[in-house]
Design a protein around this motif. Structure first.
Motif, PDB file in Angstrom:
ATOM      1  N   PHE A  35     -35.095 -51.446 -50.895  1.00 23.38           N
ATOM      2  CA  PHE A  35     -35.012 -52.246 -49.668  1.00 23.38           C
ATOM      3  C   PHE A  35     -36.386 -52.420 -49.031  1.00 23.38           C
ATOM      4  O   PHE A  35     -36.676 -53.449 -48.426  1.00 23.38           O
TER       5      PHE A  35
ATOM      6  N   THR B  41     -26.073 -44.924 -51.441  1.00 23.07           N
ATOM      7  CA  THR B  41     -26.754 -44.969 -52.740  1.00 23.07           C
ATOM      8  C   THR B  41     -28.230 -45.344 -52.612  1.00 23.07           C
ATOM      9  O   THR B  41     -29.004 -45.093 -53.530  1.00 23.07           O
ATOM     10  N   VAL B  42     -28.605 -45.974 -51.520  1.00 21.23           N
ATOM     11  CA  VAL B  42     -30.014 -46.346 -51.314  1.00 21.23           C
ATOM     12  C   VAL B  42     -30.516 -45.603 -50.070  1.00 21.23           C
ATOM     13  O   VAL B  42     -30.001 -45.815 -48.968  1.00 21.23           O
TER      14      VAL B  42
ATOM     15  N   HIS C  40     -29.350 -48.702 -43.755  1.00 18.30           N
ATOM     16  CA  HIS C  40     -28.920 -50.102 -43.779  1.00 18.30           C
ATOM     17  C   HIS C  40     -27.507 -50.182 -43.233  1.00 18.30           C
ATOM     18  O   HIS C  40     -26.707 -49.256 -43.377  1.00 18.30           O
TER      19      HIS C  40
ATOM     20  N   HIS D  86     -24.064 -52.407 -43.451  1.00 18.11           N
ATOM     21  CA  HIS D  86     -23.314 -53.441 -44.183  1.00 18.11           C
ATOM     22  C   HIS D  86     -22.569 -54.306 -43.166  1.00 18.11           C
ATOM     23  O   HIS D  86     -21.868 -53.776 -42.292  1.00 18.11           O
TER      24      HIS D  86
ATOM     25  N   ASN E 236     -23.252 -46.142 -44.426  1.00 14.21           N
ATOM     26  CA  ASN E 236     -22.954 -44.995 -45.283  1.00 14.21           C
ATOM     27  C   ASN E 236     -24.075 -43.977 -45.147  1.00 14.21           C
ATOM     28  O   ASN E 236     -25.256 -44.322 -45.258  1.00 14.21           O
TER      29      ASN E 236
ATOM     30  N   ASP F 116     -25.855 -58.816 -50.084  1.00 12.53           N
ATOM     31  CA  ASP F 116     -25.678 -57.702 -51.008  1.00 12.53           C
ATOM     32  C   ASP F 116     -25.536 -58.260 -52.429  1.00 12.53           C
ATOM     33  O   ASP F 116     -24.876 -59.261 -52.662  1.00 12.53           O
ATOM     34  N   LEU F 117     -26.165 -57.563 -53.367  1.00 14.46           N
ATOM     35  CA  LEU F 117     -26.143 -57.972 -54.780  1.00 14.46           C
ATOM     36  C   LEU F 117     -24.737 -57.881 -55.366  1.00 14.46           C
ATOM     37  O   LEU F 117     -24.400 -58.626 -56.283  1.00 14.46           O
ATOM     38  N   HIS F 118     -23.919 -56.967 -54.874  1.00 15.01           N
ATOM     39  CA  HIS F 118     -22.555 -56.766 -55.391  1.00 15.01           C
ATOM     40  C   HIS F 118     -21.578 -56.874 -54.219  1.00 15.01           C
ATOM     41  O   HIS F 118     -21.061 -55.864 -53.721  1.00 15.01           O
TER      42      HIS F 118
ATOM     43  N   GLY G 145     -21.103 -42.143 -49.291  1.00 17.45           N
ATOM     44  CA  GLY G 145     -21.238 -43.211 -50.270  1.00 17.45           C
ATOM     45  C   GLY G 145     -22.599 -43.880 -50.267  1.00 17.45           C
ATOM     46  O   GLY G 145     -22.769 -44.960 -50.832  1.00 17.45           O
TER      47      GLY G 145
HETATM   48  P1  AMP Z   1     -25.026 -47.930 -49.904  1.00 15.77           P
HETATM   49  O1  AMP Z   1     -24.070 -47.545 -50.993  1.00 15.77           O
HETATM   50  O2  AMP Z   1     -24.437 -47.896 -48.535  1.00 15.77           O
HETATM   51  O3  AMP Z   1     -26.334 -47.159 -50.017  1.00 15.77           O
HETATM   52  O4  AMP Z   1     -25.337 -49.459 -50.142  1.00 15.77           O
HETATM   53  C1  AMP Z   1     -26.286 -49.933 -51.018  1.00 15.77           C
HETATM   54  C2  AMP Z   1     -25.970 -51.384 -51.253  1.00 15.77           C
HETATM   55  O5  AMP Z   1     -27.135 -52.015 -51.740  1.00 15.77           O
HETATM   56  C3  AMP Z   1     -24.868 -51.632 -52.283  1.00 15.77           C
HETATM   57  O6  AMP Z   1     -23.819 -52.377 -51.675  1.00 15.77           O
HETATM   58  C4  AMP Z   1     -25.569 -52.431 -53.365  1.00 15.77           C
HETATM   59  O7  AMP Z   1     -24.761 -53.425 -53.922  1.00 15.77           O
HETATM   60  C5  AMP Z   1     -26.750 -53.027 -52.619  1.00 15.77           C
HETATM   61  N1  AMP Z   1     -27.932 -53.348 -53.395  1.00 15.77           N
HETATM   62  C6  AMP Z   1     -28.578 -52.559 -54.286  1.00 15.77           C
HETATM   63  N2  AMP Z   1     -29.662 -53.185 -54.772  1.00 15.77           N
HETATM   64  C7  AMP Z   1     -29.704 -54.395 -54.157  1.00 15.77           C
HETATM   65  C8  AMP Z   1     -30.591 -55.506 -54.228  1.00 15.77           C
HETATM   66  N3  AMP Z   1     -31.670 -55.518 -55.035  1.00 15.77           N
HETATM   67  N4  AMP Z   1     -30.332 -56.595 -53.452  1.00 15.77           N
HETATM   68  C9  AMP Z   1     -29.250 -56.609 -52.643  1.00 15.77           C
HETATM   69  N5  AMP Z   1     -28.382 -55.595 -52.533  1.00 15.77           N
HETATM   70  C10 AMP Z   1     -28.602 -54.504 -53.282  1.00 15.77           C
END
Ligand code: AMP
Length: 113
Positions: free
Chosen positions: A6, A94-95, A99, A101, A86, A30-32, A92
Motif C-alpha cells: 500500500f 493481511t497487509v 486500511h 475497507h 481488520n 481492492d484487487l479482489h 484477518g
Molecule cells: P486485509 O486483509 O484487511 O489486510 O486487506 C487487504 C486487502 O488488500 C485485501 O482485500 C486484498 O484483496 C487487497 N489487496 C492486496 N494487494 C492489493 C493491490 N495491489 N491492490 C489493491 N488491493 C490489494
C-alpha cells in the motif's frame, strides 16, 4: 523497514485504480473485490495497524473516516455501506499498513464471517 504494497501504491510505484487521493490518504479499488464496490482507504503515513496508532494519528484517522464517507457518496452508495478495519491475525489483516475497507453495492449480512 521495507515498504508495504500500500505504501508503494501511495508512492505511485505500483499502479492501482485510484478513486481519491490527497496529502493524507489514498483510496483505490481492492484487487479482489468482495462486493460490487470495494475500496480501500489508506493513510499515506504507514501506521501498521489500528492497535499501533497513537494520539498523534488522531487527525489522520478522523480524516480517513470522513473521506471514506465522501468516497461512498461519490460512488453512489446512498443506500448504505460497510466500513471494516481488520486488525491483527484474528482480525484477518493481511497487509500490515492500516486500511479501511469500504464495501457496498449489495446488502451486507451480519454477523460477518
Ligand atoms: P486485509 O486483509 O484487511 O489486510 O486487506 C487487504 C486487502 O488488500 C485485501 O482485500 C486484498 O484483496 C487487497 N489487496 C492486496 N494487494 C492489493 C493491490 N495491489 N491492490 C489493491 N488491493 C490489494
Amino acid at each position: 523497514m521495507s515498504k508495504t504494497i500500500f505504501q508503494k501504491i501511495a508512492d505511485q510505484e505500483i499502479s492501482a485504480h485510484l478513486v481519491y487521493e490527497d496529502d493524507q490518504v489514498v483510496a483505490f479499488r481492492d484487487l479482489h473485490p468482495q462486493a460490487p464496490v470495494h475500496v480501500l482507504i489508506v493513510p499515506r503515513r504507514p501506521i501498521p495497524r489500528l492497535a499501533e496508532a497513537a494520539a498523534g494519528d488522531q487527525a489522520v484517522l478522523g480524516h480517513l473516516l470522513l473521506k471514506a464517507a465522501e468516497v461512498a457518496r461519490k460512488l453512489g452508495l446512498g443506500n448504505g455501506y460497510r466500513l471494516v478495519i481488520n486488525n491483527g491475525p484474528d482480525g484477518g489483516e493481511t497487509v500490515p499498513h492500516l486500511h479501511c475497507h469500504l464495501l457496498g453495492g449489495r446488502p451486507m449480512t451480519w454477523p460477518p464471517g
